[in-house]
Design a protein around this motif. Structure first.
Motif, mmCIF file in Angstrom:
data_model
loop_
_atom_site.group_PDB
_atom_site.id
_atom_site.type_symbol
_atom_site.label_atom_id
_atom_site.label_comp_id
_atom_site.label_asym_id
_atom_site.label_seq_id
_atom_site.Cartn_x
_atom_site.Cartn_y
_atom_site.Cartn_z
ATOM 1 N N LEU A 10 -13.169 5.091 -3.199
ATOM 2 C CA LEU A 10 -13.117 5.388 -4.629
ATOM 3 C C LEU A 10 -14.157 4.591 -5.402
ATOM 4 N N LEU A 11 -14.300 3.316 -5.064
ATOM 5 C CA LEU A 11 -15.278 2.477 -5.755
ATOM 6 C C LEU A 11 -16.702 2.927 -5.477
ATOM 7 N N GLU A 12 -16.945 3.447 -4.276
ATOM 8 C CA GLU A 12 -18.279 3.973 -3.961
ATOM 9 C C GLU A 12 -18.670 5.096 -4.915
ATOM 10 N N HIS A 13 -17.651 5.762 -5.464
ATOM 11 C CA HIS A 13 -17.907 6.912 -6.318
ATOM 12 C C HIS A 13 -17.548 6.648 -7.777
ATOM 13 N N GLY A 14 -17.574 5.384 -8.152
ATOM 14 C CA GLY A 14 -17.513 5.051 -9.563
ATOM 15 C C GLY A 14 -16.151 4.898 -10.173
ATOM 16 N N ALA A 15 -15.093 4.963 -9.394
ATOM 17 C CA ALA A 15 -13.761 4.814 -9.957
ATOM 18 C C ALA A 15 -13.476 3.361 -10.300
ATOM 19 N N ARG A 16 -12.557 3.155 -11.224
ATOM 20 C CA ARG A 16 -11.980 1.827 -11.456
ATOM 21 C C ARG A 16 -10.672 1.795 -10.677
ATOM 22 N N VAL A 17 -10.478 0.769 -9.876
ATOM 23 C CA VAL A 17 -9.379 0.779 -8.905
ATOM 24 C C VAL A 17 -8.565 -0.505 -8.981
ATOM 25 N N SER A 18 -7.249 -0.327 -8.951
ATOM 26 C CA SER A 18 -6.316 -1.430 -8.750
ATOM 27 C C SER A 18 -5.499 -1.133 -7.498
ATOM 28 N N VAL A 19 -5.445 -2.096 -6.585
ATOM 29 C CA VAL A 19 -4.659 -1.973 -5.353
ATOM 30 C C VAL A 19 -3.455 -2.901 -5.476
ATOM 31 N N LEU A 20 -2.275 -2.344 -5.324
ATOM 32 C CA LEU A 20 -1.041 -3.107 -5.472
ATOM 33 C C LEU A 20 -0.335 -3.187 -4.124
ATOM 34 N N GLU A 21 -0.070 -4.390 -3.651
ATOM 35 C CA GLU A 21 0.527 -4.621 -2.336
ATOM 36 C C GLU A 21 1.803 -5.448 -2.490
ATOM 37 N N PRO A 81 -9.658 -5.517 7.664
ATOM 38 C CA PRO A 81 -9.134 -5.342 6.309
ATOM 39 C C PRO A 81 -9.541 -6.461 5.361
ATOM 40 N N LEU A 82 -9.716 -7.674 5.886
ATOM 41 C CA LEU A 82 -10.163 -8.769 5.020
ATOM 42 C C LEU A 82 -11.565 -8.495 4.489
ATOM 43 N N ALA A 83 -12.437 -7.985 5.367
ATOM 44 C CA ALA A 83 -13.797 -7.666 4.938
ATOM 45 C C ALA A 83 -13.809 -6.502 3.961
ATOM 46 N N VAL A 84 -12.965 -5.493 4.193
ATOM 47 C CA VAL A 84 -12.886 -4.363 3.258
ATOM 48 C C VAL A 84 -12.378 -4.854 1.912
ATOM 49 N N ARG A 89 -13.280 -6.149 -3.849
ATOM 50 C CA ARG A 89 -13.345 -7.108 -4.972
ATOM 51 C C ARG A 89 -14.773 -7.273 -5.469
ATOM 52 N N ALA A 90 -15.743 -7.312 -4.541
ATOM 53 C CA ALA A 90 -17.142 -7.480 -4.938
ATOM 54 C C ALA A 90 -17.629 -6.316 -5.789
ATOM 55 N N ARG A 91 -17.037 -5.143 -5.604
ATOM 56 C CA ARG A 91 -17.421 -3.962 -6.379
ATOM 57 C C ARG A 91 -16.630 -3.848 -7.679
ATOM 58 N N GLY A 92 -15.798 -4.839 -7.955
ATOM 59 C CA GLY A 92 -15.044 -4.829 -9.198
ATOM 60 C C GLY A 92 -13.628 -4.325 -9.077
ATOM 61 N N GLY A 93 -13.185 -4.009 -7.872
ATOM 62 C CA GLY A 93 -11.814 -3.564 -7.684
ATOM 63 C C GLY A 93 -10.832 -4.722 -7.783
ATOM 64 N N GLU A 94 -9.635 -4.407 -8.171
ATOM 65 C CA GLU A 94 -8.564 -5.392 -8.318
ATOM 66 C C GLU A 94 -7.594 -5.227 -7.156
ATOM 67 N N ILE A 95 -7.265 -6.313 -6.476
ATOM 68 C CA ILE A 95 -6.256 -6.296 -5.412
ATOM 69 C C ILE A 95 -5.212 -7.346 -5.744
ATOM 70 N N LEU A 96 -3.988 -6.920 -5.902
ATOM 71 C CA LEU A 96 -2.892 -7.817 -6.233
ATOM 72 C C LEU A 96 -1.851 -7.769 -5.128
ATOM 73 N N THR A 97 -1.602 -8.904 -4.489
ATOM 74 C CA THR A 97 -0.528 -9.003 -3.509
ATOM 75 C C THR A 97 0.737 -9.510 -4.198
ATOM 76 N N ARG A 98 1.841 -9.475 -3.463
ATOM 77 C CA ARG A 98 3.157 -9.827 -4.027
ATOM 78 C C ARG A 98 3.411 -9.050 -5.317
ATOM 79 N N THR A 99 3.019 -7.790 -5.281
ATOM 80 C CA THR A 99 3.175 -6.917 -6.450
ATOM 81 C C THR A 99 3.846 -5.616 -6.012
ATOM 82 N N PRO A 100 5.148 -5.674 -5.731
ATOM 83 C CA PRO A 100 5.838 -4.452 -5.291
ATOM 84 C C PRO A 100 5.985 -3.462 -6.438
ATOM 85 N N VAL A 101 5.608 -2.226 -6.175
ATOM 86 C CA VAL A 101 5.737 -1.188 -7.194
ATOM 87 C C VAL A 101 7.198 -0.756 -7.256
ATOM 88 N N THR A 102 7.747 -0.784 -8.434
ATOM 89 C CA THR A 102 9.158 -0.461 -8.621
ATOM 90 C C THR A 102 9.384 0.908 -9.228
#
Length: 481
Positions: free
Chosen positions: A24-35, A227-230, A235-248
Motif C-alpha cells: 500500500l505504501l508503495e502506491h501512495g497510501a497512508r497506512v496504520s498497522v494495528l497489532e 517481518p522485522l525488515a518489512v 516505518r521508513a516510508r511513513g507507515g505507522e505500526i502499533l503493537t499492543r493495540t487490539p482492535v475491539t
C-alpha cells in the motif's frame, strides 16, 4: 477519545499484514498497522538458544514462488538470502532412519520402486495396482488421504503423505482438502485415471521446464528477521505500526468509510485490510458482516510446539542431512526433527562450538502432548532423538516455543468456504481479508494473499481517492502452495 486519521488501516502485523502495508505504501497510501500482541511477525519469530541465533517459528520459505524472496530483496535482505546447505532428509520409520524417497509429489510416488524399504512388499504391490483401477471421481473436492489410500493403499498415506502434510499443516491427511492443500494432485485426479501416471507426467513437465535454483530459501539470522525488515521499511516510508493495540470494534461509517477502534483510540479509514487469524476476523466482522463471520467461525486450528536444543559440538554426532520426518503410524511423540546446524550454514558458521537442532510435537487432534510442561516436552524429544540418531548427550540449553492454535486447517470444502467468505466481503467496499486462513499457510502464499487484498482495496478506492498515478502490477500468484 482521540481520533487518528488514516487512509488504510491494516489489522494484524503478521507477514500478510506487513506485506499488505508495504505494498500500500508503495502506491501512495497512508497506512496504520494495528497489532494486538507485543511484536510483529506472527508465526515468524527470531530468537536464540545458548547464544545462537535461531528461528523459533517458520525457518524457510518456498523459493519457486516469487513473492517471499522478492519481498526479502525489496526490504534489503538480498545479501542474506541463501539456500539450505543440505536438502537431504530422512524418514524415521520401521525402526530406522531411511533416505526420504525421491520422485514423489507431496509423498505420492510416480512408481512403486521409489518407496522400496519404506512401504512393505504388499504395499508396493498395492501401488502397482493403481494402473488397473477404474477412475476415482473426486467431485468438487476430496480428502487427499482418502483419495490416495483408495488409489495406492493406506501405507503410502500413513508412511509418506501424513508426515509431509503434518509438517506443513500439522493436520490429518484423511481430513485435509486435496484441492486446497495439494492442487497439482487434485488436477491430476480430475484428468487422469492413474494417479501414478499423473505424478510421472508432473515430474516430466517439471524436468522439461528445467526448473533451476533451490526449492527453499533461508535468511542469515533467520526467517524471523523478514517481518522485522518489512516493518522497518514500512516505518521508513511513513507507515505507522502499533503493537499492543487490539482492535475491539470495526464499523462502517455513514460516509462509506470505516471506523476502527482500539480501547479509547479511533481511526477513520477509507479502507481496511483484515489480516488477522480467523477467530479474530470473525469477531470483528460480526456486526457488519455476520455471513462472513459465521464462515470464519468454522475455521479450525491446530496447535504445536517446537523444541530447540543446543549441544556442545565436541562429542556430538548426527546423521548426515537436514533432519527427518516421522510418520504418526510409528507411534513416536515427535513428528519431525531439523538438524539446524547442518541445514543452515550460517548457524554453523556463527556457532562453531555448538550443534543446534529442533523437534516439533503436536498436530490436529493431539491435545494431551501439548498439555505437558516444557521440561516434559524436552524429555520426550530427547528420548525420541536418542532412539532415532543415538544422540544421548545432555543439551547445554533448550527452548520450547508453543504455537497454540497456530495453523489453520484446510479440510474438504475449504476452497468453497473461502469463496463464500469473499462473496460476503465483496458486499462491503473498502474491506479485504488476507493471510493463512485463505489461500495457503506458506510465507509466499500469505504474501500473495496480501497483494490480492491490496488490489481489491485499490479497486474499491479508485473512484474515491487515487492511491497512485500508476497502475499496479499484482504479484498475486494463485492459491495454495
Amino acid at each position: 477519545m482521540r481520533e487518528v486519521q488514516g487512509q488504510v488501516v491494516v489489522i494484524g502485523a503478521g507477514i500478510a499484514g506487513l506485506a499488505a502495508a508495504h505494498r500500500l505504501l508503495e502506491h501512495g497510501a497512508r497506512v496504520s498497522v494495528l497489532e494486538a500482541s507485543g511484536r510483529v511477525g506472527g508465526k515468524l519469530l527470531p530468537g536464540e538458544v545458548a547464544g545462537a541465533r535461531v528461528d523459533l517459528g517458520a525457518e524457510s520459505m518456498l523459493a519457486r514462488r516469487p513473492e517471499a524472496v522478492a519481498l526479502a530483496r525489496a526490504v534489503g535482505l538480498a545479501d542474506r538470502l541463501g539456500p539450505p546447505a543440505t536438502a537431504t532428509a530422512s524418514l524415521w520409520t520401521r525402526g530406522a532412519l531411511r533416505p526420504f524417497p525421491k520422485g514423489h509429489v507431496m509423498g505420492v510416488p510416480g512408481t512403486a520402486s521409489a518407496l522400496a524399504g519404506v512401504v512393505s512388499e504388499e504395499g508396493l504391490a498395492r501401488i502397482e495396482r493403481d494402473a488397473e483401477l477404474p477412475r476415482t471421481e473426486v467431485g468438487d473436492d476430496v480428502a487427499v488421504g482418502e483419495f490416495v489410500a483408495e488409489r495406492l493403499g493406506r501405507e503410502v498415506v500413513d508412511r509418506l503423505l501424513e508426515p509431509m502434510l503434518g509438517g506443513v499443516y500439522a493436520g490429518d491427511a484423511y481430513r485435509i482438502s486435496m484441492r486446497s492443500a495439494v492442487p497439482q494432485l487434485f488436477q491430476v485426479a480430475r484428468t487422469h485415471t492413474s494417479l501414478t501416471a499423473g505424478v510421472r507426467e508432473l515430474q516430466a513437465k517439471a524436468a522439461a521446464a528445467q526448473q533451476t535454483g533451490p526449492v527453499f530459501m533461508g535468511i542469515r539470522g533467520g526467517i524471523g528477521t523478514l517481518p522485522l525488515a518489512v516493518a522497518d521499511s514500512v516505518r521508513a516510508r511513513g507507515g505507522e505500526i502499533l503493537t499492543r493495540t487490539p482492535v475491539t470494534e470495526l464499523r462502517r461509517t455513514p460516509e462509506g468509510g470505516w471506523q476502527v477502534r482500539s480501547g479509547e483510540r479511533e481511526w477513520l479509514a477509507d479502507a481496511v485490510v483484515l489480516a488477522a487469524p480467523a477467530p479474530a476476523a470473525a469477531r470483528l466482522l460480526r456486526a457488519e458482516n455476520p455471513g462472513a463471520a459465521a464462515e470464519l467461525d468454522g475455521v479450525e486450528y491446530a496447535s504445536m510446539a517446537l523444541v530447540t536444543l543446543a549441544y556442545r559440538r565436541s562429542g556430538t554426532a548426527l546423521p548426515d542431512g537436514s533432519g527427518f520426518l516421522v510418520p504418526p503410524v510409528d507411534g513416536r511423540t515427535i513428528k519431525a526433527s531439523t538438524f539446524s546446524s547442518q541445514k543452515w550454514g550460517w548457524i554453523a558458521d556463527e556457532n562453531p562450538d555448538l550443534v543446534v537442532l529442533r523437534t516439533s510435537v503436536g498436530r490436529y487432534g493431539e491435545t494431551e502432548i501439548l498439555q505437558r510442561d516444557d521440561a516434559e516436552l524436552v524429555d520426550v524429544s530427547r528420548q525420541d532423538l536418542k532412539a532415532a540418531t543415538g544422540l544421548g548427550a545432555t543439551p547445554v540449553a533448550t527452548r520450547v516455543t508453543r504455537w497454540d492454535d497456530g495453523l489453520p486447517q484446510y479440510p474438504v470444502g475449504h476452497h468453497a468456504r473461502v469463496a463464500r467468505v469473499r462473496e460476503h466481503i465483496a458486499r462491503l467496499p473498502g474491506l479485504a481479508v488476507c493471510g493463512a486462513p485463505y489461500d495457503g499457510v506458506g510465507i509466499p502464499a500469505c504474501i500473495a494473499s496480501a497483494y490480492a487484498a491490496v488490489d481489491r482495496i485499490r479497486g474499491d478506492l479508485r473512484g474515491v481517492q487515487e492511491l497512485t498515478a500508476h497502475p499496479v502490477q499484482s504479484l498475486h500468484g494463485g492459491a495454495g502452495e
